[in-house]
Scaffold this motif. Structure first.
Motif, PDB file in Angstrom:
ATOM      1  N   PRO A 172       0.884  -0.839  -0.249  1.00 16.66           N
ATOM      2  CA  PRO A 172      -0.088   0.078   0.234  1.00 16.66           C
ATOM      3  C   PRO A 172       1.043   1.462  -0.134  1.00 16.66           C
ATOM      4  CG  PRO A 172      -0.001  -1.059   2.001  1.00 16.66           C
ATOM      5  CD  PRO A 172       1.045  -1.693   1.695  1.00 16.66           C
ATOM      6  N   LYS A 173       0.239   2.081  -0.655  1.00 17.42           N
ATOM      7  CA  LYS A 173       1.106   3.714  -0.433  1.00 17.42           C
ATOM      8  C   LYS A 173       0.384   4.405   0.025  1.00 17.42           C
ATOM      9  CE  LYS A 173       3.364   3.009  -4.427  1.00 17.42           C
ATOM     10  NZ  LYS A 173       4.440   3.390  -6.037  1.00 17.42           N
ATOM     11  N   GLY A 174       0.084   5.473   1.264  1.00 20.09           N
ATOM     12  CA  GLY A 174      -0.561   6.209   2.092  1.00 20.09           C
ATOM     13  C   GLY A 174      -1.174   5.754   2.412  1.00 20.09           C
ATOM     14  N   LEU A 175      -1.419   6.787   3.846  1.00 20.10           N
ATOM     15  CA  LEU A 175      -1.896   6.638   5.558  1.00 20.10           C
ATOM     16  C   LEU A 175      -3.585   5.589   4.680  1.00 20.10           C
ATOM     17  CD1 LEU A 175      -2.385   6.550   8.313  1.00 20.10           C
ATOM     18  CD2 LEU A 175      -2.814   9.000   8.232  1.00 20.10           C
ATOM     19  N   MET A 176      -4.177   5.955   4.148  1.00 25.30           N
ATOM     20  CA  MET A 176      -5.674   5.495   4.065  1.00 25.30           C
ATOM     21  C   MET A 176      -5.400   3.592   3.513  1.00 25.30           C
ATOM     22  SD  MET A 176      -8.680   5.476   4.441  1.00 25.30           S
ATOM     23  CE  MET A 176      -9.231   6.780   4.680  1.00 25.30           C
ATOM     24  N   SER A 177      -4.683   4.201   3.121  1.00 24.83           N
ATOM     25  CA  SER A 177      -4.453   2.953   1.804  1.00 24.83           C
ATOM     26  C   SER A 177      -3.211   1.693   2.393  1.00 24.83           C
ATOM     27  CB  SER A 177      -3.490   2.411   0.776  1.00 24.83           C
ATOM     28  OG  SER A 177      -4.046   3.695  -0.429  1.00 24.83           O
ATOM     29  N   ARG A 178      -2.521   2.205   3.660  1.00 27.33           N
ATOM     30  CA  ARG A 178      -2.231   1.366   4.569  1.00 27.33           C
ATOM     31  C   ARG A 178      -2.902   0.964   5.497  1.00 27.33           C
ATOM     32  NH1 ARG A 178       3.578   4.745   5.500  1.00 27.33           N
ATOM     33  NH2 ARG A 178       4.638   4.027   3.257  1.00 27.33           N
ATOM     34  N   ALA A 179      -4.189   2.128   5.631  1.00 25.98           N
ATOM     35  CA  ALA A 179      -5.307   1.520   6.769  1.00 25.98           C
ATOM     36  C   ALA A 179      -6.013   0.216   6.463  1.00 25.98           C
ATOM     37  CB  ALA A 179      -6.206   2.792   7.005  1.00 25.98           C
ATOM     38  N   VAL A 180      -6.588   0.718   5.263  1.00 29.37           N
ATOM     39  CA  VAL A 180      -7.232  -0.559   3.683  1.00 29.37           C
ATOM     40  C   VAL A 180      -6.936  -1.837   4.787  1.00 29.37           C
ATOM     41  CG1 VAL A 180      -7.882  -1.221   1.905  1.00 29.37           C
ATOM     42  CG2 VAL A 180      -8.561   1.170   3.144  1.00 29.37           C
ATOM     43  N   HIS A 181      -5.517  -1.958   4.347  1.00 24.58           N
ATOM     44  CA  HIS A 181      -4.188  -3.212   4.374  1.00 24.58           C
ATOM     45  C   HIS A 181      -4.315  -4.077   5.581  1.00 24.58           C
ATOM     46  CE1 HIS A 181      -1.484  -5.425   3.161  1.00 24.58           C
ATOM     47  NE2 HIS A 181      -1.566  -5.675   2.297  1.00 24.58           N
ATOM     48  N   TRP A 182      -4.386  -3.230   6.693  1.00 24.76           N
ATOM     49  CA  TRP A 182      -4.239  -3.816   7.878  1.00 24.76           C
ATOM     50  C   TRP A 182      -5.693  -4.126   7.889  1.00 24.76           C
ATOM     51  CZ3 TRP A 182      -6.600  -3.278  11.993  1.00 24.76           C
ATOM     52  CH2 TRP A 182      -6.734  -3.601  12.852  1.00 24.76           C
ATOM     53  N   TYR A 183      -6.276  -3.699   7.483  1.00 26.06           N
ATOM     54  CA  TYR A 183      -8.176  -4.042   8.212  1.00 26.06           C
ATOM     55  C   TYR A 183      -7.701  -4.989   6.962  1.00 26.06           C
ATOM     56  CZ  TYR A 183     -13.451  -3.994   8.207  1.00 26.06           C
ATOM     57  OH  TYR A 183     -14.347  -4.926   8.184  1.00 26.06           O
ATOM     58  N   LEU A 184      -7.688  -5.484   6.637  1.00 24.89           N
ATOM     59  CA  LEU A 184      -8.010  -6.492   5.230  1.00 24.89           C
ATOM     60  C   LEU A 184      -7.065  -7.514   6.028  1.00 24.89           C
ATOM     61  CD1 LEU A 184      -8.596  -5.328   1.544  1.00 24.89           C
ATOM     62  CD2 LEU A 184     -10.323  -5.678   3.131  1.00 24.89           C
ATOM     63  N   ALA A 185      -5.631  -7.396   6.070  1.00 24.37           N
ATOM     64  CA  ALA A 185      -5.489  -8.356   6.017  1.00 24.37           C
ATOM     65  C   ALA A 185      -5.169  -8.537   7.574  1.00 24.37           C
ATOM     66  CB  ALA A 185      -3.547  -7.669   6.547  1.00 24.37           C
ATOM     67  N   ASN A 186      -5.668  -8.261   8.785  1.00 29.21           N
ATOM     68  CA  ASN A 186      -6.212  -8.198  10.436  1.00 29.21           C
ATOM     69  C   ASN A 186      -7.711  -9.485   9.948  1.00 29.21           C
ATOM     70  OD1 ASN A 186      -6.237  -8.027  13.367  1.00 29.21           O
ATOM     71  ND2 ASN A 186      -8.503  -7.895  12.836  1.00 29.21           N
ATOM     72  N   SER A 187      -8.326  -9.176   8.836  1.00 29.45           N
ATOM     73  CA  SER A 187      -9.611  -9.110   8.414  1.00 29.45           C
ATOM     74  C   SER A 187      -9.648 -10.638   8.148  1.00 29.45           C
ATOM     75  CB  SER A 187     -10.806  -8.909   7.658  1.00 29.45           C
ATOM     76  OG  SER A 187     -11.432  -7.798   8.242  1.00 29.45           O
ATOM     77  N   LEU A 188      -8.446 -11.522   6.975  1.00 25.27           N
ATOM     78  CA  LEU A 188      -8.075 -12.772   6.913  1.00 25.27           C
ATOM     79  C   LEU A 188      -7.487 -13.462   7.912  1.00 25.27           C
ATOM     80  CD1 LEU A 188      -7.411 -14.110   4.523  1.00 25.27           C
ATOM     81  CD2 LEU A 188      -5.241 -13.641   4.761  1.00 25.27           C
ATOM     82  N   ALA A 189      -6.457 -13.231   8.758  1.00 21.71           N
ATOM     83  CA  ALA A 189      -6.250 -13.604   9.573  1.00 21.71           C
ATOM     84  C   ALA A 189      -7.232 -13.600  11.319  1.00 21.71           C
ATOM     85  CB  ALA A 189      -5.264 -12.603  10.836  1.00 21.71           C
ATOM     86  N   ASN A 190      -8.897 -13.122  10.792  1.00 23.83           N
ATOM     87  CA  ASN A 190      -8.997 -13.356  12.339  1.00 23.83           C
ATOM     88  C   ASN A 190      -9.847 -14.409  11.408  1.00 23.83           C
ATOM     89  OD1 ASN A 190     -10.763 -12.814  14.280  1.00 23.83           O
ATOM     90  ND2 ASN A 190     -12.739 -11.893  13.199  1.00 23.83           N
ATOM     91  N   LEU A 191     -10.712 -14.454  10.359  1.00 23.91           N
ATOM     92  CA  LEU A 191     -11.159 -15.391   9.565  1.00 23.91           C
ATOM     93  C   LEU A 191     -10.620 -16.952   9.691  1.00 23.91           C
ATOM     94  CD1 LEU A 191     -13.485 -15.241   7.883  1.00 23.91           C
ATOM     95  CD2 LEU A 191     -12.494 -16.129   5.780  1.00 23.91           C
ATOM     96  N   PHE A 192      -9.182 -17.155  10.144  1.00 17.23           N
ATOM     97  CA  PHE A 192      -9.060 -17.841   9.931  1.00 17.23           C
ATOM     98  C   PHE A 192      -7.976 -18.519  11.331  1.00 17.23           C
ATOM     99  CE2 PHE A 192      -9.273 -17.787   5.592  1.00 17.23           C
ATOM    100  CZ  PHE A 192      -9.091 -19.741   5.037  1.00 17.23           C
ATOM    101  N   ALA A 193      -8.510 -17.526  12.254  1.00 17.07           N
ATOM    102  CA  ALA A 193      -7.349 -17.749  13.033  1.00 17.07           C
ATOM    103  C   ALA A 193      -7.950 -18.703  14.003  1.00 17.07           C
ATOM    104  CB  ALA A 193      -8.030 -16.728  14.294  1.00 17.07           C
ATOM    105  N   GLY A 194      -7.047 -20.356  14.516  1.00 19.25           N
ATOM    106  CA  GLY A 194      -7.427 -21.113  15.252  1.00 19.25           C
ATOM    107  C   GLY A 194      -8.539 -22.324  14.438  1.00 19.25           C
ATOM    108  N   ALA A 195      -8.967 -21.885  13.436  1.00 18.01           N
ATOM    109  CA  ALA A 195      -9.506 -22.686  12.616  1.00 18.01           C
ATOM    110  C   ALA A 195      -9.182 -23.869  12.030  1.00 18.01           C
ATOM    111  CB  ALA A 195      -9.326 -22.585  10.778  1.00 18.01           C
ATOM    112  N   TRP A 196      -7.848 -25.261  12.191  1.00 15.60           N
ATOM    113  CA  TRP A 196      -7.911 -26.702  12.203  1.00 15.60           C
ATOM    114  C   TRP A 196      -7.779 -27.149  13.323  1.00 15.60           C
ATOM    115  CZ3 TRP A 196      -9.735 -25.723   8.022  1.00 15.60           C
ATOM    116  CH2 TRP A 196      -9.745 -24.705   7.514  1.00 15.60           C
TER     117      TRP A 196
END
Length: 632
Positions: free
Chosen positions: A229-253
């Protein structure tokens, strides 16, 4: 000095305000962290290298619950769970319409006492199932519907086939849930399966979004941009998406229990049973109406049959209870139910309901003592505020209640003249049917005669599936199921189109049984294409179509009352040839071979025994039981 003293309260108020504001901010941050799964992720890691997917979790729960069949019409939203079920040995059977998949799951539920399962894709795949789900709700069948959905982050953002599916199914199902994280699949499905069978059984719905079912690497590719990402907003969105992915699969197995949860099945109290025993012990002309609920687990059909025989009370059987006592049992009466109810001094409604089928309770005599038992209190007491009053209303499992009655009434005998009176009325009605069978028709075959020959030919190992109006209504009087759980009709909703799905589920559950489907020609229009399903999956069933070229049950009322047959006419369609075009066998019965009805039925049986589905197209005249006439 005075100024300093006056400033002290103001400073105290300001500091309290700051403390409150700080506490509110901290609480909000903690709440946000919880919703984002940050705390959970501290203790439960994401296996980014794993190729496992949520479909495997779904299949594991189904396997642990003894599910043997999954009915579906394939769609990309649900592919992982279909593949996973196949790998675990669950037979995946794909149909040509989603409604058939749910009807098949309904049949499995009714015949096995377990949960029948169907899985369909998102949006229109799910909306296509609504009629079957509503039918299962009214018939009280424990069916689990698994539905695909758009990815969690794309819902309400215009994704393909994305609608509010939970809102659609909430009025139809006992339990509705949308799984938001892979780790939630197992506990959600276990809760859904238990809810389907507890209390009054019924359908349940679990929504499984795309990103919950597919593996991490595929979801990551779709969810998180590859470019940094470039820029503050892009970095925030990227973090949000990455965290959503992590929360989606945390403890999955992480290991979780997959097996069944305890069921909550209501039971009659000893005091209620004793009061009912006392009422029945004083009866001179008792009568039982046994409905579908009596066949629900935990009481087996064999145990229930023995209990009914031991009680010795004359009975009428309806719905899934048809066939409970076998064929021609001395306690089972099939005709003149209305007159019998008026004469009985004690009536036990064992799963029977005072809706339209009992004229909303008006068929019950006000001088009769009524015992009603049902798992559902609302259904149990329907119309009791207007047309009838129960002497004793028992909310509990019907089969268990009947067994307990036997324990309290052991040795009780009732006068044989009451049963003999009912038997004579039965015999008079059946004689009238025999006379109708001999009446000539201008063209085609006499349907009463045809159905009598079906009754004579039907084997003991048969399961009857009925789907239609006029022809099936006639069959209900003339054709008897040979044993318990050998009759499948839609139930109180009166749904046309259940035939192919019910036949599919029945033959898979009972591969050694002969599945005979009795169709009206109107109803068969819904099921014809599924003979492609029967051919592809090598499922031999036999369809007998009463073809009178019309929606006769409707036209019989519409023409005399409104003077028009509009929309009621069909053609004497060559359904047997259409079935041949789908790869099935097709046979024709008409005036030209009316002396070979039994032979054609035997030929159809042989084709089925050889592994081929068969359609027998029977050209019939139209019957009217009100005045005994038979028209072309």
């Amino acid at each position: 000095m005075e100024t300093a003293v006056a400033a002290a309260p103001a400073w105290g108020f300001f500091s309290s305000f700051l403390l409150l504001a700080f506490g509110t901010l901290v609480a909000a941050l903690l709440g946000a962290a919880h919703r984002l799964g940050l705390f959970y992720q501290l203790m439960h890691k994401v296996d980014t290298a794993s190729t496992r997917h949520g479909g495997g979790n779904v299949a594991g729960v189904l396997k642990a619950h003894g599910v043997r069949f999954l009915f579906t019409l394939v769609g990309g939203h649900i592919s992982p769970l279909l593949v996973a079920c196949e790998k675990l040995g669950i037979r995946v059977v794909d149909t040509r319409h989603e409604v058939t998949a749910v009807f098949a799951a309904d049949a499995v539920a009714r015949l096995t006492g377990t949960v029948g399962v169907a899985a369909v894709t998102a949006g229109p795949g799910l909306t296509n199932t609504v009629t079957a789900v509503k039918n299962a709700q009214i018939a009280q069948s424990p069916v689990l519907l698994l539905g695909g959905a758009a990815s969690t982050l794309l819902q309400n953002r215009g994704a393909l086939q994305a609608i509010d599916q939970i809102a659609l199914f909430r009025p139809l199902c006992k339990f509705c849930a949308s799984v938001r994280r892979v780790r939630d699949i197992i506990p959600t499905l276990r809760a859904a399966m238990a809810a389907a069978q507890s209390g009054t059984p019924g359908p349940v719905f679990v929504e499984l979004p795309l990103d919950v079912l597919y593996p991490y690497f595929m979801v990551q590719k779709e969810m998180v941009p590859a470019k940094p990402p470039k820029g503050l907003m892009s970095r925030a969105v990227h973090w949000y998406l990455a965290n959503s992915l992590a929360n989606l699969f945390a403890g999955a197995w992480e290991p979780q229990p997959e097996g069944p949860l305890p069921l909550d099945i209501p039971q009659a109290s000893p005091q209620q049973v004793q009061r009912c025993v006392e009422i029945l012990s004083r009866a001179k002309k008792p009568l039982m109406l046994i409905g579908s609920q009596a066949l629900l687990p935990p009481t087996s059909s064999d145990k229930l049959r023995v209990a009914v025989e031991t009680l010795g009370i004359p009975c009428f059987l309806a719905g899934m209870a048809r066939g409970l006592l076998g064929r021609n049992h001395p306690l089972h009466f099939r005709q003149n139910r209305r007159a019998a109810l008026k004469k009985a001094d004690v009536v036990v409604l064992a799963g029977a309901v005072c809706d339209f089928r009992l004229s909303y309770g008006r068929v019950l005599s006000r001088s009769s003592k009524i015992i009603v038992v049902n798992r559902d209190r609302k259904e149990m007491l329907i119309n009791s505020d207007i047309f009838w009053k129960p002497q004793e209303a028992v909310q509990g499992d019907v089969g268990s209640f009947v067994v307990k009655l036997v324990e309290g009434l052991r040795g009780q005998m009732w006068a044989s003249d009451w049963a003999e009176e009912l038997r004579q009325a039965d015999q008079q009605k059946e004689q009238a049917f025999r006379e109708k069978a001999l009446m000539p028709v201008a063209q085609h075959l006499n349907p009463v005669r045809v159905l009598q020959l079906v009754e004579d030919t039907l084997p003991d190992n048969s399961i009857l599936v009925v789907d239609g109006g006029d022809f099936v209504g006639t069959a209900a009087y003339l054709v008897q199921p040979r044993g318990p759980l050998r009759w499948l009709d839609p139930g109180a909703f009166g749904t046309l189109g259940v035939g192919a799905g019910f036949a599919l589920g029945a033959k898979l559950c009972r591969p050694d049984a002969e599945v005979w489907c009795l169709f009206g020609d109107g109803a068969f229009g819904y099921s014809l294409i599924e003979f492609d399903t029967f051919v592809r999956h090598k499922i031999p069933v036999m369809a007998l179509i009463g073809n009178d070229a019309g929606w006769t049950q409707i036209s019989r009322e519409q023409v005399p009352s409104l003077g028009s047959n509009v929309a009621c006419g069909l053609a004497y369609t060559d359904y047997h040839k259409a079935a041949q075009g789908l790869g099935a066998q097709g046979l024709l019965l008409s005036r030209e071979n009316e002396d070979q009805v039994v032979k054609v039925l035997r030929d159809a049986q042989q084709w089925c025994q050889d592994g081929h589905p068969v359609v027998v197209n029977i050209l019939i005249g139209r019957t009217d039981f009100r005045d005994g006439s038979i028209a072309m």
